[in-house]
Write an enzyme that holds these catalytic residues in place. Sequence first.
Site, PDB file in Angstrom:
ATOM      1  N   CYS A  34       0.768  -1.171   0.101  1.00 21.33           N
ATOM      2  CA  CYS A  34      -0.004  -0.038   0.195  1.00 21.33           C
ATOM      3  C   CYS A  34       0.950   1.404   0.044  1.00 21.33           C
ATOM      4  O   CYS A  34       1.418   1.335  -1.056  1.00 21.33           O
ATOM      5  CB  CYS A  34      -0.886  -0.252   1.050  1.00 21.33           C
ATOM      6  SG  CYS A  34      -2.389   1.132   1.076  1.00 21.33           S
ATOM      7  N   HIS A  86      -3.395  -5.238  -0.262  1.00 19.12           N
ATOM      8  CA  HIS A  86      -3.369  -5.963   0.855  1.00 19.12           C
ATOM      9  C   HIS A  86      -3.249  -7.311   0.766  1.00 19.12           C
ATOM     10  O   HIS A  86      -4.296  -7.850   0.878  1.00 19.12           O
ATOM     11  CB  HIS A  86      -4.150  -5.433   1.904  1.00 19.12           C
ATOM     12  CG  HIS A  86      -3.898  -4.030   2.717  1.00 19.12           C
ATOM     13  ND1 HIS A  86      -2.987  -3.962   3.699  1.00 19.12           N
ATOM     14  CD2 HIS A  86      -4.132  -2.749   2.258  1.00 19.12           C
ATOM     15  CE1 HIS A  86      -3.017  -2.740   4.034  1.00 19.12           C
ATOM     16  NE2 HIS A  86      -3.605  -1.865   3.014  1.00 19.12           N
ATOM     17  N   GLU A 146      -2.722  -9.524   2.901  1.00 18.07           N
ATOM     18  CA  GLU A 146      -3.089 -10.008   4.205  1.00 18.07           C
ATOM     19  C   GLU A 146      -4.462  -9.726   4.534  1.00 18.07           C
ATOM     20  O   GLU A 146      -4.805 -10.274   5.616  1.00 18.07           O
ATOM     21  CB  GLU A 146      -1.930  -9.735   5.206  1.00 18.07           C
ATOM     22  CG  GLU A 146      -2.501  -8.501   5.791  1.00 18.07           C
ATOM     23  CD  GLU A 146      -2.358  -7.283   5.138  1.00 18.07           C
ATOM     24  OE1 GLU A 146      -3.088  -6.250   5.639  1.00 18.07           O
ATOM     25  OE2 GLU A 146      -1.949  -7.185   3.929  1.00 18.07           O
TER      26      GLU A 146
END
Length: 1649
Positions: free
Chosen positions: A432, A516, A518
């Site tokens: 990000c 992202h 995760e």
Amino acid sequence: MLDETLHKGSLWLSPKLLIVTFFSLQLILHHRAIRVDASLFFSERATTVSFFSLKRYHRYRLSSANNIQSFWGTKSRKINSVSSTLFTKQAFISSKMSTQNRKRSLSEDPSDASGGGRKRSDSKSPIPTAIRRCSRATSSDQLADSGPRMPQCVGNGHEGSYGDEKIGNVMVFQGEPGRLSLDDSSVHEGYAFGASTSVHGEVVFNTGMVGYPEALTDPSYRGQILVLTFPLIGNYGVPGGDEMDEHGLPKYFEGSTVHIAGLIVSSYSWEHSHWTARRSLGKWLKDNDVPALYGIDTRVLTQKIREAGSLLGRIETPGMQLEGFVDPNKRNLVSEVSVKDVRVFGEGNSPNVIAFDCGMKYNIIRYFVEIHKIKLTVVPYYYDLETNPSNIDYNGIFLSNGPGDPTMCPETVKSIRYALKLQPPIPIFGICLGNQLLALATGAKTYKMKYGNRGMNQPCIDLRTGRCYITPQNHGYAVDNSSLPIDFKPLFINANDMSNEGITSTNRPIFSVQFHPEASGGPTDTAFLFDSFVKNVRGIPQDLTLLNPLTYHRETCRKILLIGSGGLSIGQAGEFDYSGSQCIKALKEEGIEVILINPNIATVQTSPSDTTGADRVYFLPILPHIVMDIIRREHPDGIIVSMGGQTALNVGIELWNSGQLQAENVKILGTPISVIEATEDREIFSKKLQEIGESIALSFPAASIEGAVEAANKIGYPVLVRAAFALGGLGSGFAANDDELVALAKKAFTTSNQILIDQDLRGWKEVEYEVVRDCRDNCITVCNMENFDPLGIHTGDSIVVAPSQTLSNREYFMLRQTGIKVIRHLGIIGECNIQYALHPESERYCIIEVNARLSRSSALASKATGYPLAYVATKLSLGMDLVSIRNSVTKTTTACFEPSLDYCVLKMPRWDLKKFNRVSNTLGSSMLSVGEVMSIGRTFEEVMQKAVRMVNPALDGLEGDDSNLIAEDISLDDQLKVPTDVRLFAVQAAFERGYSIDRVHELTNIDKWFLSKLKNIASIRKSCLAHCGAGGLSQLMKEGGIRTMKVAGFSDRQIARYVGSDEQTVRKARIDAKIIPCVKQIDTLAAEFPAQTNYLYVTYGGNEDDIEPCGSPDSTDLKSNGVIVLGCGAYCIGSSVEFDWCAVSCVRQLRKDGFKAIVINYNPETVSTDYDESDRLYFEELTLERVMDIYEREHAGGIIVSVGGQIPNNLAQPLGDAGANILGTKPSDINRAEDRRQFSDMLDTLGVDQPAWSVLQTSDEAVQFARNVGYPCLVRPSFVLSGAAMRVAIDETQLRNYLHLAAEVAADKPVVVTKFVLNAKEIEFDAVAKDGHILNYAIGEHLENAGVHSGDATVILPAQKLYVGTIRQVKIAAAAIAKALRITGPFNIQFMAKGGNVMVIECNLRASRTFPFVSKTLNSNFISLATRAMCNQNCDPFRISLLDIDFVCVKAPMFSFTRLRGADPTLGVEMSSTGEVACFGENVHDAFMQALMATGFKLPTRTCNILISIASDDFRKQFLESAQTLAKLGYNLHASPGTEKYYKGMGLNMTVLTKPLNEEDDKSEFSVLRYIKEGKIDMAINIPEGTTIKDEITAGYLIRRASVDFGTSLITNLQSAIMLVEAMEKGCEKAKIKHIGDFYKLPTIGWKK
């Protein structure tokens, strides 16, 4: 399948590879998104603001700026307001009730008052004083007196309560007033449910449908006012903030506190329901000092942000005004969220990664430490890596996400630049903001995006492989690809806007991504990037990642055979016409020749079309040997079996396993047969799941009764018994002991050679996902759905909600990830459906099943999301990939995406169980519904009430006792415990009678959140009745309650009944008050991208239309203003796919002639609700109120009511009275035909013969009439479809009973009693007329004598056994009727003929179910001609000579008696068939035999044993010759005692079998029931006496029922039995392989087309 290296491959890339890959990708994605000016899509009409108070109702136009100004104490140039909230019981609590006496929330933990996060106070905030939050110190009484008084929430602070409360005033809004002001000068009014404070921020939107606790604690949202596009927020509450994981981090959150500046939602759920919830969203926000507003049109806000770019805004409450606008990006947001000290996680793990915390989400820590066993040292963003003051020894560097402008972090960039110079190079990974910081460190540039990418469904393409992944994102800045240095290249790009999504070094282990991997919330499809980084850190060599060579290999097909589903039945209905039509369209776009086999003549897919229809259609039985004969004639390259339901699938499996397809070099397109078998065979499926660590419910297959008993005892009772390879739960049920198991197993074995014994999971939640996978292993989930009912009810019989409403982010994405893992492991190509059982109080789940084909749920998901699953699946079966296919709604984005919904969808089943005696209405594992509806709206209450009216037009909305569906002889508790087709109304009755939500939940296991919404409806109804009884409508208008009720889905007719008024008066008052619904688009992406879609719905949950009207009020041009076509509504017995064919034919003709076509329909199974069939599609109710809303809003030129069946036809007169222009036959003339009394009077006037009739006022008069004319008599209600409540009475008792039933069905319409004529011939007359003159007609004859409903009859066209004189009488009578009724358009007349006499039965001034049949038989579309007539176009009649047609078509009914346990499978005057098929032949016997076989009828070839049981000597005599023929053909004849005795006297030897006395009478050696149950009878000919339905259980009934239950072919009509024997004698079972075009080309004498 691609190698695993594509997931976990090296990120070391050569410049050449990247250049080649990027160039290849540009070829695929050369269509760039084109932004369109907002003025093309959005109306600029003035909007209004609604303020409700306890005593007064105020309405302000935009011009009343002074009032608004004085209220707020500041200037406002533009105000947008929508009061889209609903009122819970808290909103109605009397203000006099003390807070202390209110019950505490059942959803809150009293010990959890802290809110779980750091509460930010001004004294501790690093934010400058000038832009701190303004804390509200004033009381509600200190509101500006100069403005209208806003209602206060008397239930404030008690969210989530499910206890009983006293109902107060419905007109009170819950929450204080608030507003969102934007820097474009617009103001949006709403109500507060968070902290009473005012804030500045940047206004951004998030399109995620779950995960609000995770999103609100994401540090990347720091300083932003977040708009959630999904309208229903707060449903599952908020978990406890004091629940920590092993690392000392909040278990359910992504940050230490709520990071957003403020929250904006459309509708807030004051009640919540979830096992992890400890408090409501509102209380959590209040505890964290964060303001939130609801009641705002978030779709309008999203469109505004999309078009204008990012906007600054402020949330304010009265008396707490803020000045100007403050850009949070001007301050260093990272400094506000970064840690201040070094922290170590995973002490003892190795190696060590240093993580720069720029606002790192907690799940990143969990990924590194728990999954990858990394020691993670977290440092502040400003940590100087070069000096390394903490002397940290590290092996890799991680750059976290964070908020704001990356240029505000020069310290971080400096450290990264230092790291880039290290030798040997150290692995670096950024996420990000980390992607942008890495780019800046390399010397590249970043830029502010127009509105950023925020949500959970951004498609990103891996430039190494071309694979596309669904990613979660939250950023407003991006990397400029063109500024990257030579040794860095783009790694990922966004498939929609082509922005950068990642960069990589070409010669060092350094890379970053903009999303992202995760994700929390969101999908974790790219979590393999963590694997790659950790391998780099550990020094583990990685495989080289290359494009798969198969990427450029695509097999081409010249010709494809598509297998249809055949006739409609319960469990396999119109959804496959939609799927097949989409498939054909997709194939034709690719220039492929399409061959179709489908005997369902009523379908759209079997219609000829130059561009969207199949090239050749075979109306033949879908049987393996016939399919092979077609293949040998046509020589196709491939075959598609996934679009025709279980019928097509089973044929495909058999042909592949036998090797016949391979022998003809025919490929199975899409999912391989071995994969399909793995999903259908429970044992193989279970083993496949075990290979990847997943499991099904405890289940064992069984091939025998003994094996089934053994399996059940292993699992433990109760168990679910299911037949393998069966559709819609056929042959399934729950067994509580061995005896019940044996009974179920015997029946199940008649439909399959394997049965499944499953663990009973009743009470668990049932959740479904539609998953799509292409040949490159791109995988997406298009839609997830949650059943309203708990597990134990077949999903086809359950109310289904999309998207899920009670699943948390963890549950939603856990099941999504599992679905993708399963589908990849199985190797499915195309679309499939996966169903789960989810434990309601934990994250335990198991997989119920996977359907590796298009299903009923697929059609629902397609319509719910706007994503054309069948179309895309077809493209994928040809070897195309998701990335290269365009989103057909937006036209500019890729099809490799997951739709975001900014609305709620509800599917409700339609049952017709009352048509059948002895059929239980208890719902279970075997599907019973015959159709379904789909409603769309922005509140749950709205979609629920809409759906109720859609399913049953006689209902005004969701009510309990007023629905007249609550049984008086069964306790309400029992009606709640047992799931039935009317339990929903019992739930509502319970709330109306004061039951608590907890009590109803205890009895039903329905989730409390759903129940809370139903109780809202009951509370609003109760308050309206209590407070508006005296003052009526004027009182309701004064208190502002009418808009409240409209937002909650109450209809004008419903409100009128409550206030003692009428529908038109309420409508006028509502419109005068400017309370009108708005029009919203279904655009698949929640308004994130401009949509070129005409797919629309109407809602009160908004305040601006998405599109301009179709027509102009100043124009009278019918073509430009448009024509509204009313569709058929829900499929039911009597109104099925044939009416959808009529509607589609009408729409296509309108568009061909240059008219704008506007469709209104709500059936997700239909082709007419495919948005590219019409110029505008409204997925809406077919009610007077809604049709007039659309008619007036669109300025339409006229409405066509005559092509959609009885529902639109019944609207003709009300619409005409309301001022609508009804095209075609005048409403008054339609009324004359529908009203039995008026029509009979007219026939008498015309001198047209009809059976003796009378309209009688009392039962006694009817009895006297029957005595005069003699029994039997026919009872006929008016304005009904499929002979509803029509009965033949043979005595006085039956007549009285049937009159009572007919009066209930007909309501205030006339009920006529006529003399029933026995042994008459029934004739169908279908025609098109203009101005009373017939243009074209077709005359067909029924094989069965009159007394069998026309929908259940076998129809022959052209008629084969009608005298010329009979035909002449029919034509004369029809011409007289057409002239008298001044018919313009389609119509149908049913005649009966006996002894040279022709009599009229009835006339329908609309299309009938036989219109597709006659149109395709005669190769002349009667609806196209009727459409031109109704629109006053030139109409040239088709040249048809019925006498010169040298072929015959026979239409045969399809029944679903196997599913309707207990129903008597006989034919009568009320329709019971669920579908139809038709086949062609050179003679009537050929056509009849093929049509019969196409219904699934099996000829007696296994044992050659035939049972004959005929009730009367007259019938036995008529069948004598046929019985002799059967004996001559070598069949073994068995008979009941009376039948055997008769035929023995005629010289025929038969084995006598004893008639049963009851269901258990099967013990004797020659018991007929024993013979049937043991499979010793192939075919039963059982002819009952008469056509009336008997209530008592007879021996004949037991024989017929056993035949159906145990798979014995059954004939119950004498004429059909005789025709069958004649066809068997002629050897007609051998099909002649001809397509419809072959018959059209047969030589004729005397005429030419």
